[in-house]
Motif scaffolding. Structure first.
Motif, PDB file in Angstrom:
ATOM      1  N   ALA A 112      65.127 -25.613  56.933  1.00 18.53           N
ATOM      2  CA  ALA A 112      64.668 -27.890  57.139  1.00 18.53           C
ATOM      3  C   ALA A 112      65.655 -28.006  56.175  1.00 18.53           C
ATOM      4  CB  ALA A 112      62.913 -26.977  56.496  1.00 18.53           C
ATOM      5  N   ALA A 113      65.970 -26.746  54.644  1.00 17.85           N
ATOM      6  CA  ALA A 113      66.534 -27.632  53.819  1.00 17.85           C
ATOM      7  C   ALA A 113      67.790 -28.783  54.177  1.00 17.85           C
ATOM      8  CB  ALA A 113      67.163 -26.835  52.705  1.00 17.85           C
ATOM      9  N   LEU A 114      68.582 -28.538  55.379  1.00 11.82           N
ATOM     10  CA  LEU A 114      69.624 -29.308  55.640  1.00 11.82           C
ATOM     11  C   LEU A 114      69.360 -30.489  56.166  1.00 11.82           C
ATOM     12  CD1 LEU A 114      72.314 -25.986  56.543  1.00 11.82           C
ATOM     13  CD2 LEU A 114      72.323 -27.222  54.461  1.00 11.82           C
ATOM     14  N   LYS A 115      68.170 -30.250  57.044  1.00  9.76           N
ATOM     15  CA  LYS A 115      67.669 -31.756  57.730  1.00  9.76           C
ATOM     16  C   LYS A 115      67.620 -33.351  57.330  1.00  9.76           C
ATOM     17  CE  LYS A 115      64.551 -29.039  60.453  1.00  9.76           C
ATOM     18  NZ  LYS A 115      62.929 -29.179  60.740  1.00  9.76           N
ATOM     19  N   PRO A 116      67.735 -33.216  55.648  1.00  9.09           N
ATOM     20  CA  PRO A 116      67.232 -34.480  55.231  1.00  9.09           C
ATOM     21  C   PRO A 116      69.315 -35.570  54.971  1.00  9.09           C
ATOM     22  CG  PRO A 116      65.872 -33.109  53.229  1.00  9.09           C
ATOM     23  CD  PRO A 116      67.339 -32.643  55.152  1.00  9.09           C
ATOM     24  N   PHE A 117      70.661 -33.924  55.201  1.00  8.83           N
ATOM     25  CA  PHE A 117      71.607 -34.796  54.867  1.00  8.83           C
ATOM     26  C   PHE A 117      72.008 -35.335  56.251  1.00  8.83           C
ATOM     27  CE2 PHE A 117      70.791 -31.523  52.313  1.00  8.83           C
ATOM     28  CZ  PHE A 117      71.549 -31.451  51.097  1.00  8.83           C
ATOM     29  N   VAL A 118      72.625 -36.698  56.530  1.00 17.29           N
ATOM     30  CA  VAL A 118      73.310 -37.556  57.308  1.00 17.29           C
ATOM     31  C   VAL A 118      74.568 -37.639  57.372  1.00 17.29           C
ATOM     32  CG1 VAL A 118      71.231 -39.126  57.790  1.00 17.29           C
ATOM     33  CG2 VAL A 118      72.800 -39.201  56.468  1.00 17.29           C
ATOM     34  N   PHE A 174      75.790 -37.295  53.833  1.00 14.22           N
ATOM     35  CA  PHE A 174      75.316 -38.176  52.331  1.00 14.22           C
ATOM     36  C   PHE A 174      74.014 -37.380  52.744  1.00 14.22           C
ATOM     37  CE2 PHE A 174      72.334 -41.774  51.422  1.00 14.22           C
ATOM     38  CZ  PHE A 174      72.909 -42.181  49.961  1.00 14.22           C
ATOM     39  N   ALA A 175      73.540 -37.626  50.750  1.00 23.51           N
ATOM     40  CA  ALA A 175      72.334 -36.279  50.635  1.00 23.51           C
ATOM     41  C   ALA A 175      71.821 -38.167  50.029  1.00 23.51           C
ATOM     42  CB  ALA A 175      72.259 -35.554  49.542  1.00 23.51           C
ATOM     43  N   ALA A 176      70.911 -38.792  50.399  1.00 28.54           N
ATOM     44  CA  ALA A 176      69.871 -39.939  49.965  1.00 28.54           C
ATOM     45  C   ALA A 176      68.934 -39.756  48.405  1.00 28.54           C
ATOM     46  CB  ALA A 176      68.764 -40.995  50.419  1.00 28.54           C
ATOM     47  N   PRO A 177      68.382 -40.420  47.438  1.00 32.62           N
ATOM     48  CA  PRO A 177      67.605 -40.060  46.511  1.00 32.62           C
ATOM     49  C   PRO A 177      66.364 -39.233  47.389  1.00 32.62           C
ATOM     50  CG  PRO A 177      68.642 -41.542  45.800  1.00 32.62           C
ATOM     51  CD  PRO A 177      69.071 -41.567  47.171  1.00 32.62           C
ATOM     52  N   GLY A 178      66.093 -38.048  46.931  1.00 34.18           N
ATOM     53  CA  GLY A 178      64.904 -37.571  46.837  1.00 34.18           C
ATOM     54  C   GLY A 178      64.958 -36.184  47.661  1.00 34.18           C
ATOM     55  N   ALA A 179      66.560 -36.554  48.091  1.00 32.82           N
ATOM     56  CA  ALA A 179      66.890 -34.773  48.446  1.00 32.82           C
ATOM     57  C   ALA A 179      66.985 -34.192  47.782  1.00 32.82           C
ATOM     58  CB  ALA A 179      68.161 -35.576  49.781  1.00 32.82           C
ATOM     59  N   TYR A 180      66.770 -32.723  48.430  1.00 32.01           N
ATOM     60  CA  TYR A 180      66.982 -31.335  47.421  1.00 32.01           C
ATOM     61  C   TYR A 180      68.356 -30.831  48.133  1.00 32.01           C
ATOM     62  CZ  TYR A 180      66.881 -26.935  45.924  1.00 32.01           C
ATOM     63  OH  TYR A 180      67.116 -25.212  45.587  1.00 32.01           O
ATOM     64  N   PRO A 226      79.567 -39.500  64.341  1.00 29.98           N
ATOM     65  CA  PRO A 226      78.711 -40.172  65.210  1.00 29.98           C
ATOM     66  C   PRO A 226      77.730 -40.488  62.859  1.00 29.98           C
ATOM     67  CG  PRO A 226      78.061 -38.343  65.147  1.00 29.98           C
ATOM     68  CD  PRO A 226      78.776 -38.036  64.923  1.00 29.98           C
ATOM     69  N   VAL A 227      77.697 -41.747  62.922  1.00 31.34           N
ATOM     70  CA  VAL A 227      77.671 -42.160  61.345  1.00 31.34           C
ATOM     71  C   VAL A 227      75.616 -42.405  61.586  1.00 31.34           C
ATOM     72  CG1 VAL A 227      77.179 -43.861  59.962  1.00 31.34           C
ATOM     73  CG2 VAL A 227      78.986 -42.927  60.738  1.00 31.34           C
ATOM     74  N   GLY A 228      74.907 -41.902  60.830  1.00 33.01           N
ATOM     75  CA  GLY A 228      73.941 -41.981  60.926  1.00 33.01           C
ATOM     76  C   GLY A 228      73.086 -40.916  61.076  1.00 33.01           C
ATOM     77  N   ALA A 229      73.732 -39.761  62.397  1.00 36.69           N
ATOM     78  CA  ALA A 229      73.143 -38.223  62.794  1.00 36.69           C
ATOM     79  C   ALA A 229      72.822 -37.777  61.619  1.00 36.69           C
ATOM     80  CB  ALA A 229      74.251 -38.588  63.694  1.00 36.69           C
ATOM     81  N   SER A 230      71.807 -36.632  62.176  1.00 38.69           N
ATOM     82  CA  SER A 230      71.919 -36.042  61.065  1.00 38.69           C
ATOM     83  C   SER A 230      73.008 -34.601  60.659  1.00 38.69           C
ATOM     84  CB  SER A 230      70.623 -35.121  62.044  1.00 38.69           C
ATOM     85  OG  SER A 230      70.734 -33.333  61.070  1.00 38.69           O
ATOM     86  N   PHE A 231      73.643 -34.341  60.268  1.00 30.91           N
ATOM     87  CA  PHE A 231      75.229 -33.727  59.871  1.00 30.91           C
ATOM     88  C   PHE A 231      74.563 -31.974  60.129  1.00 30.91           C
ATOM     89  CE2 PHE A 231      76.655 -30.754  57.233  1.00 30.91           C
ATOM     90  CZ  PHE A 231      78.330 -30.913  57.578  1.00 30.91           C
ATOM     91  N   ALA A 232      73.257 -31.797  59.974  1.00 34.45           N
ATOM     92  CA  ALA A 232      73.056 -30.289  60.144  1.00 34.45           C
ATOM     93  C   ALA A 232      73.233 -30.338  61.656  1.00 34.45           C
ATOM     94  CB  ALA A 232      71.657 -29.445  59.646  1.00 34.45           C
ATOM     95  N   GLU A 233      72.662 -31.320  62.345  1.00 31.77           N
ATOM     96  CA  GLU A 233      72.547 -31.308  63.863  1.00 31.77           C
ATOM     97  C   GLU A 233      73.913 -30.891  64.554  1.00 31.77           C
ATOM     98  OE1 GLU A 233      70.345 -33.037  67.879  1.00 31.77           O
ATOM     99  OE2 GLU A 233      69.387 -33.747  65.600  1.00 31.77           O
TER     100      GLU A 233
END
Length: 815
Positions: free
Chosen positions: A39-45, A91-97, A142-149
């Motif tokens: 779950a820690a990698l889900k915020p990264f796009v 990319f990691a947005a503000p609020g991401a760990y 693909p820009v905007g897609a989940s990096f982890a996925e």
């Protein structure tokens, strides 16, 4: 044992969800301890850098305009040297760990310029140790897609807790086999195609210790090009907590976890001559791959060449023959090692490795050559090269008639399985066909007819733990479903038993209660103590030495509870709790026989931890503990245990660990020793690194005689006297060496019918009495039974008391 979900599905064809797989693993005995769903990698796009301008106030920083796929570009301040327009990264947005730096991002200003997030490096996402620049992805990401996925990093990691009897489950393939046997998918073929070699292996192997190495397989691969392993392999190793090193090392680690088959690779250029599997020689050392030097002993198995020891068998390779980036020729080793010898060597050297974990449980002997082929195929695929033919040497003795023997000399075990045993042992009524099918899916092969009451099965080579019919019942039960066992209440008995606990158990409970009531706190100390401490308290005998202590300072079984209690009291004092009273009721050991173990109640008091209270008081400092506090504790424990306290005798002096003038021994009769008490000798406290004042006691609960059987019904007391009791005081002058207990017993013996009790209320010494003399004042309780006593009766009783004291102690009535 850790593995990822995609790794499991390499061997298991299933549509089951993660939750279903986790639940089924636990139900079949492979208990799941944790699941990391990433779950820690889900915020990264995935994001694209649109522009990269120099920071106005910093030469090494750039201001990026980043397209995150959300519409409006985002401003990010970045210091990576590879930051440029057109770069695609994570990319990691503000609020991401961000796990690699343990930081939760927020909008901030860097040298006066706002930054709304960050472009991440591989180390910041814990993908590798690379941190010289941000992640550089392909243009078509693909820009905007989940990096982890997109990068397939959202692969859940499952960790199971293995019991030592399941070596087959130390590999992902073995776990998949169990799940397939339970009906959760089908098992993919695990067969390994043999590798065709070119020419004989130039390095031969000699087994000088066949009892420690039943089999050894070796192959040379020439012309390899070592380097980083493929990304997918690195990701799997990282997911289970391993650090990728290079392709050759990563392959051996992968096969270890994939098939439970540890391999080792030698740099062939560093190996001199042929290999010899032998016992280490006295004084030999080896520099291992962990950078440490290990001193070897003759009971350890090693792989050696003309240079000396190159590897600690089954545990860890040597640094001098390890593979590097410039390695071009490698020797791949796949061997069988004796589990007991591997465990003993690893324990003595203090080395814990994944290879040792598997070899000491027992790897599949029939996969030795296949494991070599699997490792070779991966080396050829990732590093290239030309393999030789395998060099295979077996040390297994010849089979007896009728035995089934595999290619590596493994003797297959055969077990008769009465099908009715499943119902008898588990309560499960499993159909015959299902029982046989379950065992066959697990790899057990029926031998002979399967239509009788008893079916004989050949145990697969990867299950060394299966030895009898009960083991086969367990296999059927866990795969059929432990949850299908119907709960059944225990049968009720028609009467309550008259006695549940033994006499010693009752005494233990009573002693604990009595000492707790006296303000003492119960402690649980180690049964193992250092040899020097054991020697202080009458131990240190060879029979009390541990053959395999868990630590150097736990080498002997304790002969007494007091060393542990004194040490516990001192630890409390070192932390500011100096006034403490501790007790323990447990076993002590005088030898290696069961009858040499004793049930003892012991306790210590330190500082001012008396029964009246501890610490400072407005009226003055409290008195420190002493011999009489320990005596009172000892008698309280004995009384609670049922000892006849009124018949006990107390003699001055005790064992050597007590102060000679402030200690005592409690006996029942001349021979039955019930306990000791006193203040501790200063030398004893110094040897234990403790400081006083400390007093203590030990009483032997198993030495208290059994109580007499009580009458079945309570009877009224008929000996209560209707006459008034009278008290008289006496003072006797006796020698200083006469104990007060001797005097009181002499007084009580003057008339056992009339004298109800004797107590001491004063002791006086002085020049007026005489040198080496003392005065002991006592109170005598006189209870008439038949009539009121006259003055003449009292005078006669007094005369008998004085005469008895003079006869037994030499004392005279003080004038």
């Amino acid at each position: 044992m850790k593995f990822t979900l995609s790794w499991l599905k390499d061997h298991l064809n299933t549509d089951a969800s993660l939750d279903e797989i986790v639940e089924r693993l636990t139900m079949i005995g492979l208990e799941v301890e944790s699941v990391d769903d990433k779950a820690a990698l889900k915020p990264f796009v995935i994001a694209r850098v649109l522009t990269a301008e120099k920071h106005p106030d910093a030469d090494k920083l750039k201001v990026l305009s980043v397209d995150t796929g959300s519409g409006a570009p985002v401003q990010v301040v970045c210091g990576a040297p590879n930051a440029r327009a057109g770069l695609v990264g994570a990319f990691a947005a503000p609020g991401a760990y961000v796990p690699g730096i343990d930081v939760t991002l927020s909008v901030g200003k860097i040298r006066g310029v706002e930054s709304h997030g960050m472009m991440c490096s591989e180390r910041e996402l814990q993908l590798s140790d690379e941190h010289t620049g941000i992640i550089d992805l392909p243009e078509n990401a693909p820009v905007g897609a989940s990096f982890a996925e997109w990068a397939k990093l959202d692969d859940p990691v499952i960790e199971i807790g293995l019991t030592p009897n399941r070596p087959d489950a130390t590999g992902v393939y073995g776990i998949a086999r169990d799940l397939a046997a339970s009906g959760l998918g089908t098992l993919r073929s695990g067969a390994v195609e043999p590798v065709e070699g070119e020419g004989k292996c130039p390095v031969s192997v000699t087994l000088e210790a066949p009892d420690l190495c039943p089999g050894f397989a070796l192959r040379l691969v020439r012309g390899v090009k070592n380097g980083p392993s493929p990304k997918w392999l690195q990701q799997r190793l990282i997911a289970i907590g391993l650090r990728p090193i290079n392709a050759l090392v990563d392959i051996t680690n992968y096969v270890t976890f994939d098939r439970g088959r540890p391999l080792h690779v030698f740099d062939a250029a560093k190996v001199k001559g042929d290999l010899v599997v032998r016992r280490a020689r006295a004084g030999e050392k080896v520099l291992a791959l962990d950078g440490a030097d290990y001193a070897l002993t003759p009971d350890m198995c090693v792989i050696a060449d003309d240079n000396g020891v190159e590897s600690i068998a089954g545990i860890m390779g040597g640094e001098l023959s390890g593979c590097e980036d410039g390695t071009t020729d490698v020797l791949i080793e796949s061997a069988l090692w004796d589990p007991m010898a591997t465990a003993r060597t690893g324990r003595e050297l203090g080395i814990i490795t994944d290879a040792r974990y598997r070899f000491e449980r027992g790897v599949d002997p029939e996969f030795m050559v296949a494991g070599l082929d699997l490792g070779t195929r991966m080396v050829l695929e990732f590093c290239g090269g030309t393999p030789s033919e395998p060099e295979i040497v077996l040390g297994t003795p010849t089979a007896r008639d009728g035995e089934i023997v595999g290619e590596t000399g493994h003797h297959y075990r055969e077990v008769d399985f009465p099908l009715s045993e499943t119902k008898r042992l588990t309560g499960l009524d499993v159909d015959r066909a299902e029982s046989i099918a379950i065992l066959k899916r697990l790899g057990f092969v029926p031998k002979g007819a399967t239509d009788g009451a008893v079916v004989r099965f050949v145990v697969p080579s990867w299950r060394p733990d299966v030895d009898g019919k009960a083991d086969l019942v367990e296999e059927v039960m866990r795969i059929h479903g432990v949850n299908r066992i119907a709960p059944a209440p225990l049968p009720q008995t028609t009467a309550v038993g008259s006695r549940i606990l033994t006499t010693l158990q009752n005494r233990t409970r009573a002693a604990r209660r009595a000492l707790a009531v006296r303000g003492m706190m119960e402690a649980v100390t180690w049964s193992f103590i250092p040899e020097r401490h054991a020697a202080l308290f009458g131990g240190g005998a060879p029979a009390l030495k541990l053959s395999n202590p868990i630590a150097a300072d736990m080498s002997d079984m304790r002969p007494s509870l007091l060393p542990g209690l004194i040490a516990a009291a001192q630890r409390n004092a070192d932390r500011g709790f100096g006034d403490i009273a501790l007790f323990e009721v447990s076993g002590t050991y005088q030898g290696d026989r069961p009858e040499d173990q004793r049930r003892v109640a012991g306790g210590v008091r330190r500082g001012t931890a008396t029964l009246e209270g501890a610490g400072r008081h407005w009226a003055g400092n409290a008195a420190t503990v002493g011999v009489f506090d320990a005596k009172a504790d000892a008698l309280a424990a004995l009384e609670a245990a049922g000892a006849p306290v009124d018949k006990l005798t107390i003699e001055a002096g005790g064992p050597d660990w007590y102060h000679p003038g402030r200690s005592g021994t409690i006996k029942l009769g001349p021979k039955n020793l019930l306990g000791t008490f006193g203040e501790f000798h200063p030398d004893t406290l110094e040897a234990l690194d403790a400081a006083g004042p400390i007093c203590g006691f030990e009483v032997y609960l198993d030495a208290v005689p059994e109580p007499k059987a009580k009458a079945p019904r309570t009877k009224p007391r008929l000996d209560l006297s209707p006459f008034q009791a009278v008290k008289r005081d006496f003072a006797f002058v006796v020698d200083k060496g006469v104990a007060a207990g001797v005097l009181t017993r002499a007084v009580a013996a003057a008339d056992k019918k009339l004298i109800a009790g004797v107590s001491v209320f004063d002791v006086f010494e002085g020049a007026s009495i005489g040198a080496d003399k003392k005065s002991i004042a006592i109170e005598v309780a006189i209870q008439p039974q038949e009539r009121t006593l006259t003055d003449e009766d009292f005078e006669a009783l007094s005369a008998r008391i004085v005469a008895n004291v003079e006869k037994q102690t030499g004392g005279v009535l003080r004038g």
